[in-house]
Design an enzyme around this catalytic site. Structure first.
Site, PDB file in Angstrom:
ATOM      1  N   SER A   1      17.862   4.632  18.606  1.00 58.49           N
ATOM      2  CA  SER A   1      16.840   4.484  17.565  1.00 58.49           C
ATOM      3  C   SER A   1      15.696   5.450  17.803  1.00 58.49           C
ATOM      4  CB  SER A   1      16.329   3.042  17.526  1.00 58.49           C
ATOM      5  OG  SER A   1      15.573   2.778  18.687  1.00 58.49           O
TER       6      SER A   1
ATOM      7  N   ARG B   1      15.423   8.211  14.912  1.00 54.77           N
ATOM      8  CA  ARG B   1      14.284   8.010  14.015  1.00 54.77           C
ATOM      9  C   ARG B   1      13.513   9.315  13.851  1.00 54.77           C
ATOM     10  NH1 ARG B   1      11.990   4.381  16.545  1.00 54.77           N
ATOM     11  NH2 ARG B   1      12.603   2.568  15.320  1.00 54.77           N
TER      12      ARG B   1
ATOM     13  N   ASN C   1      13.487  11.664  10.355  1.00 59.53           N
ATOM     14  CA  ASN C   1      12.239  11.972   9.652  1.00 59.53           C
ATOM     15  C   ASN C   1      12.007  13.462   9.541  1.00 59.53           C
ATOM     16  OD1 ASN C   1      10.304   9.682   8.847  1.00 59.53           O
ATOM     17  ND2 ASN C   1      11.292   8.959  10.716  1.00 59.53           N
TER      18      ASN C   1
END
Lengths: 156, 358
Positions: B231, B235, B239
């Site tokens: 994660s 993440r 992004n």
């Protein structure tokens, strides 16, 4: 977008940068910041202390000024007393002096009166002798009749 | 970018921007840069994305030099403005570490500072117009290394490469393991894996059921454990990749639009508008802004001149593209900072959890 050895290179690079930061950056900057914080705290404490000291000094100064003012008042009062004392003394002295002067003057007058009287007597005596001699037409030796003359003078 | 090949060249444009410059062993057995995405994939695991490594190392060095220059001149006297700014960042990180990390560790604060600043700088590469550095790299590659410009891939945002973000996440994962073992011992760490969340001892189960419960626990806990680096890395990657992609799309929209609205340009230059034209146009815009800052051009006039320049260069679509680019860049500033912050905070929190007893 395929996984490859960049993965490990990146991990290694990160570890090296973290190690650099841990060794050369973080402790140094944090130390200087802590030192500055301490300095500022000390400065603030010192200024607090100075404020208190100033307040205390102001109280002391106020008391001193009040005491000085009282003292000055006393001194002025003393001076006034002394002034009146001196004035009284001077007045007394002046009066005594006047009395003395008057007495001396009176004594002088008395002396002069006596002297004048004596001189007048002497002159009267000599005038009397002169008159008598003129009357007798004959020189009368004053020395021979000194005693008589003196008695005459004393009687005048 | 116009005519029949428009849709092909558009997808090629996007692909070219999203492909890393990969160095590795080709199928033929020679070591060189991959000439196409397919070739890069064929190189397998033992290949390196040179652009990612170059830009990430450069940003790391920038971070190190910036902070080191302050550390070297650090003093407890009156700080300079630059020193104050750097100390502000340090203070910010320090506060977050103190709030979120329950324990003592000499490593955690420098780690958080490095992660935050480094990722912030790498993310900021996204704010450089998408064509500048790749074009520069292409021209340079052609001029100095005799490479075909089309083969010089250049992805300048390291955090938009999943290798970079997962690489950092793996480093954090290793630290999680080290912290767990250091503070709880091997037995404590393994015990935590098998005795959570269902503790057979507390539940009063017969011994015979314990292995099944423990295997069940282990499966759950392993998912928890491995979800952390995944994660963390994905993440950030997601992004930044999305942000980069939107910048590329915006860039494509207005360069494609200029083909329609500014048909005059194509009439002059033919199908491919040369690089020097864009460089000249950029220089003219910068000159206008410079004159404004020198006070030689009033604000109102500057707006008018800029407007006219945009229209002349690429028409209304170009102007619209500029505004979109600006808007997304402003929004992206937020994402850039936020993602760096999130990565730092999660690193701190994961490590804090690793050294705590549950």
């Amino acid at each position: 977008m395929n996984l490859n050895a960049t993965l490990f290179l990146q991990s290694i690079a990160m570890m090296i940068f973290v190690w650099f930061c841990m060794k050369y950056i973080w402790p140094v900057i944090l130390k200087s910041m802590d030192e500055r914080r301490e300095k500022i705290a000390e400065g603030l404490a010192a200024s607090d202390r100075a404020d208190k000291e100033l307040a205390a000094a102001k109280t002391v100064a106020g008391e001193e000024i009040r005491a000085a003012r009282e003292k000055a008042g006393e001194i002025v009062e003393q001076a006034n007393q002394r002034h009146s004392q001196i004035l009284d003394q001077a007045r007394e002295d002046a009066v005594a002096e006047r009395h003395r002067q008057v007495a001396a003057g009176e004594a002088d007058i008395a002396l002069s009166t006596n002297q004048a009287r004596d001189a007048l007597r002497a002159q009267v005596a000599s005038l009397a002798v002169l008159g008598a001699s003129r009357l007798l037409e004959k020189e009368i030796d004053a020395n021979v009749h000194r005693k008589l003359l003196d008695e005459l003078i004393a009687e005048i | 970018m116009s005519g029949d090949s428009e849709s092909i060249s558009q997808s090629a444009y996007i692909q070219h921007h999203l492909q890393n410059l990969t160095f590795g062993k080709t199928v033929e057995g020679t070591w060189r840069f991959a000439h196409s995405p397919a070739e890069a994939t064929a190189m397998g695991f033992w290949a390196v994305n040179v652009d990612t490594m170059f830009w990430s190392l450069l940003m790391g060095v920038v971070f190190f030099l910036l902070f080191r220059s302050v550390a070297r001149k650090a003093n407890s006297g009156v700080p300079s403005r630059f020193q104050s700014a750097i100390e502000g960042v340090v203070e910010f990180v320090d506060t977050n570490v103190r709030d979120s990390f329950h324990g003592t560790s000499r490593l955690i604060a420098p780690l958080a500072l490095t992660v935050f600043t480094w990722i912030f700088f790498m993310n900021c590469m996204d704010l450089i117009p998408v064509d500048w550095l790749p074009t520069l790299a292409g021209v340079g590659g052609q001029a100095f290394f005799g490479m075909d410009r089309a083969h010089v891939y250049q992805k300048v945002v390291p955090t938009a490469d999943v290798n970079a973000t997962m690489g950092m996440a793996i480093a954090v994962f290793i630290l999680i393991i080290i912290y767990s073992i250091r503070f709880k011992g091997v037995g404590g760490f393994l015990g935590e894996l098998v005795m959570n969340p269902l503790n057979p001892k507390e539940l009063g189960m017969p011994k015979i059921f314990w292995p099944f419960v423990m295997v069940f626990n282990l499966l759950l806990e392993l998912v928890t454990l491995f979800s952390r680096p995944v994660s963390l890395g994905l993440r950030l990657f997601g992004n930044m990749y999305a942000g980069e992609l939107i910048f590329i799309l915006i860039a494509m929209v207005f360069t494609a639009g200029s083909g329609i609205m500014g048909a005059g340009l194509s009439a002059i230059f033919g199908e491919h508008i040369p690089t020097w034209f864009w460089v000249a146009a950029t220089a003219v815009v910068f000159a206008t802004l410079w004159l404004n800052m020198k006070g030689k051009l009033s604000n109102g006039k500057t707006w008018l001149v800029l407007f006219a320049e945009m229209l002349l260069v690429g028409g209304l679509a170009f102007l619209g593209g500029q505004l979109m680019h600006f808007g997304w860049a402003v929004f992206h500033l937020l994402i850039v900072t936020l993602q760096a912050f999130i990565f730092m905070m999660l690193t701190i929190v994961y490590l804090s959890m690793a050294q705590e007893h549950h």
